[in-house]
Design a protein around this motif. Structure first.
Motif, PDB file in Angstrom:
ATOM      1  N   GLN A 123       0.833  -1.205   0.000  1.00  0.00           N
ATOM      2  CA  GLN A 123       0.000   0.000   0.000  1.00  0.00           C
ATOM      3  C   GLN A 123       0.870   1.258   0.000  1.00  0.00           C
ATOM      4  O   GLN A 123       0.588   2.222  -0.719  1.00  0.00           O
TER       5      GLN A 123
ATOM      6  N   THR B 151       2.395   1.739  -3.372  1.00  0.00           N
ATOM      7  CA  THR B 151       1.366   2.150  -4.330  1.00  0.00           C
ATOM      8  C   THR B 151       1.003   3.623  -4.145  1.00  0.00           C
ATOM      9  O   THR B 151       0.874   4.380  -5.108  1.00  0.00           O
TER      10      THR B 151
ATOM     11  N   LYS C  94       1.450   6.572  -6.853  1.00  0.00           N
ATOM     12  CA  LYS C  94       0.287   7.394  -7.193  1.00  0.00           C
ATOM     13  C   LYS C  94       0.604   8.878  -6.999  1.00  0.00           C
ATOM     14  O   LYS C  94       0.245   9.726  -7.823  1.00  0.00           O
TER      15      LYS C  94
ATOM     16  N   GLU D  39      -5.274   2.402  -6.925  1.00  0.00           N
ATOM     17  CA  GLU D  39      -4.518   1.768  -5.849  1.00  0.00           C
ATOM     18  C   GLU D  39      -4.926   0.317  -5.618  1.00  0.00           C
ATOM     19  O   GLU D  39      -4.083  -0.533  -5.299  1.00  0.00           O
TER      20      GLU D  39
ATOM     21  N   GLY E   5      -3.243  -1.564  -8.266  1.00  0.00           N
ATOM     22  CA  GLY E   5      -1.890  -1.128  -8.595  1.00  0.00           C
ATOM     23  C   GLY E   5      -1.715  -0.933 -10.080  1.00  0.00           C
ATOM     24  O   GLY E   5      -0.637  -1.188 -10.636  1.00  0.00           O
TER      25      GLY E   5
END
Length: 450
Positions: free
Chosen positions: A12, A15, A19, A91, A94
């Motif tokens: 996470q 990611t 982002k 997210e 991914g």
């Protein structure tokens, strides 16, 4: 050796970091793409989910309802499009994707879309109905061709017209059929062709791409074709090319040469048909001559023609019989009419309304007198009753009571009927037959206190 877990990122976290990089990169905030639509899904909430691909790669895309509602076409599988939007990362998976803000059909697709819009507009206005189609003359004497005089198509048309129907006069109007000047050139020459008062007009050009043929998909050109007073045949492009003018013309031909073929009859067919009609006429004439000769022979052998007096005598006797029958019929008819007239006159005299009218007039006069007397009596009775009612009302009138020495008292504009409703110090008003008196209460005595 133990590994230091503090330097490892969660999926996470990685990611989110990627982002963040996507969203901060200025080159990814306004991206322009072109490609082919794939896996198009129109969600019930109005969002559109799809992929954009070319020969080598594919990218996921989303167009949210707010932007999708602005589209003037429906995105479908296989369309080539131009896109504008920003790149971001989804997210949960991914996966990077593009949020599309703008979309339009690319190149040729845009032209096809415009063609469908123009066609739909003509359909809504009713211009595509068959009732607007004018019939072509079977044997035209004069044909006007609107096309480029340097093209192979016009040479083929002139050759076809000369071969099929050499009797027809052909006028060619040199026209730009491609390029920036072509739209005005086609419209102007259509008007000139209409003014020639030819029997038929042919609008044609050879094949080409949709860009080459686009002049014939212009709405203004199609309206000029629709408004032609002269019957018009269109032959634009190849057999598979259908342009906007083909929908509104009186006849659509698959090619320019086919347009020429359909505009005139084939003289060979006419000669063949003419020969057949000539033979039919010869046979019919010979048959009639034979029948007439047979009838003449029969009449020449008729016995009365051998003695003509028989014809005259018989007709004279027939005339006498008819005259006698007519005289008898007229006399009988006049007699019947006279009897009917006498019958009607008798019935009219019997049903003469004059005595009844006189009787009803007398009865009306008598009834009118009775009615007037009864009305006077009723009015007199009503007047007496009214006077009696007035006397009764006056006898119970508050004014009359006041005249006899009575009075009434009010407090706060309300009549006082019970002393216990007043208090010492209240200002009361007493009304007499003539005038009023205001007073202050100094003492209140009720029946209970007596």
């Amino acid at each position: 050796m133990a590994m230091d877990s503090t330097k490892y990122l969660s999926v996470q976290s990685l990611t989110k970091y990627i982002k963040y990089k996507f969203e901060k990169d200025p080159y990814l905030q306004r991206v322009f793409l072109k490609g082919e639509l794939s896996n198009v899904k129109h969600h019930t909430n109005g969002h559109i989910y799809f992929s954009v691909k070319d020969d080598q790669s594919v990218i996921s895309a989303v167009m949210f309802r707010y932007d999708a509602d602005k589209l003037n076409f429906k995105p479908e599988e296989g369309q080539n499009v131009l896109l504008a939007g920003n790149i971001t990362l989804y997210e949960r998976r991914g996966q990077y994707q593009i949020y599309v803000k703008e979309m339009q059909i690319d190149g040729i697709g845009q032209l096809f879309l415009k063609l469908e819009e123009n066609k739909e507009l003509l359909k809504i206005k009713g211009y595509l109905k068959t009732e607007h189609k004018k019939p072509l003359p079977a044997f035209p004497e004069h044909i006007a061709i609107v096309s480029s005089t340097t093209s192979a198509a016009i040479k083929d048309m002139i050759t076809t017209l000369s071969r099929r129907y050499p009797l027809v006069k052909v006028t060619t109007l040199n026209t730009y059929v491609q390029g920036g000047r072509s739209k005005d050139s086609v419209i102007d020459n259509l008007k000139r062709a209409d003014a020639l008062k030819a029997d038929t007009v042919i609008l044609a050009r050879g094949g080409g791409s949709i860009e080459d043929l686009w002049t014939f998909n212009e709405l203004e050109v199609a309206l000029a074709v629709f408004n032609m007073k002269t019957p018009i045949v269109t032959g634009v492009g190849h057999e598979t090319d259908i342009t906007l003018v083909d929908y509104v013309s009186d006849l659509r031909a698959p090619t320019p040469t086919a347009a020429a073929e359909q505009a005139v009859p084939n003289i060979k067919d006419l000669n063949t048909r003419l020969g057949e009609l000539h033979r039919q006429l010869d046979n019919l004439t010979l048959s009639r001559i034979s029948n007439s000769r047979q009838m003449l022979d029969n009449l020449s052998n008729y016995y009365k023609f051998k003695n003509p007096n028989l014809l005259y005598t018989e007709q004279t006797e027939r005339l006498r019989d008819l005259s006698s029958t007519l005289d008898n019929f007229m006399s009988q008819e006049l007699l019947n009419l006279r009897h009917r007239l006498d019958k009607y006159m008798s019935a009219l005299a019997y049903n003469n309304p004059a005595p009844d009218i006189q009787k009803y007039q007398s009865e009306l006069k008598r009834t009118s007198g009775d009615l007037n007397r009864q009305m006077k009596m009723m009015i007199s009775q009503k007047v007496e009753r009214l006077a009696a009612n007035i006397n009764v009302l006056e006898s119970v009138s508050p004014v009359q009571i006041l005249k006899r020495g009575y009075s009434y008292t009010t407090f706060n504009n309300k009549i006082v009927t019970d002393a216990k409703n007043l208090n010492v110090g209240d200002v009361i008003e007493t009304s007499f037959n003539s005038g009023t008196v205001s007073a202050k209460v100094t003492e209140v005595n009720t029946d209970d206190e007596k």
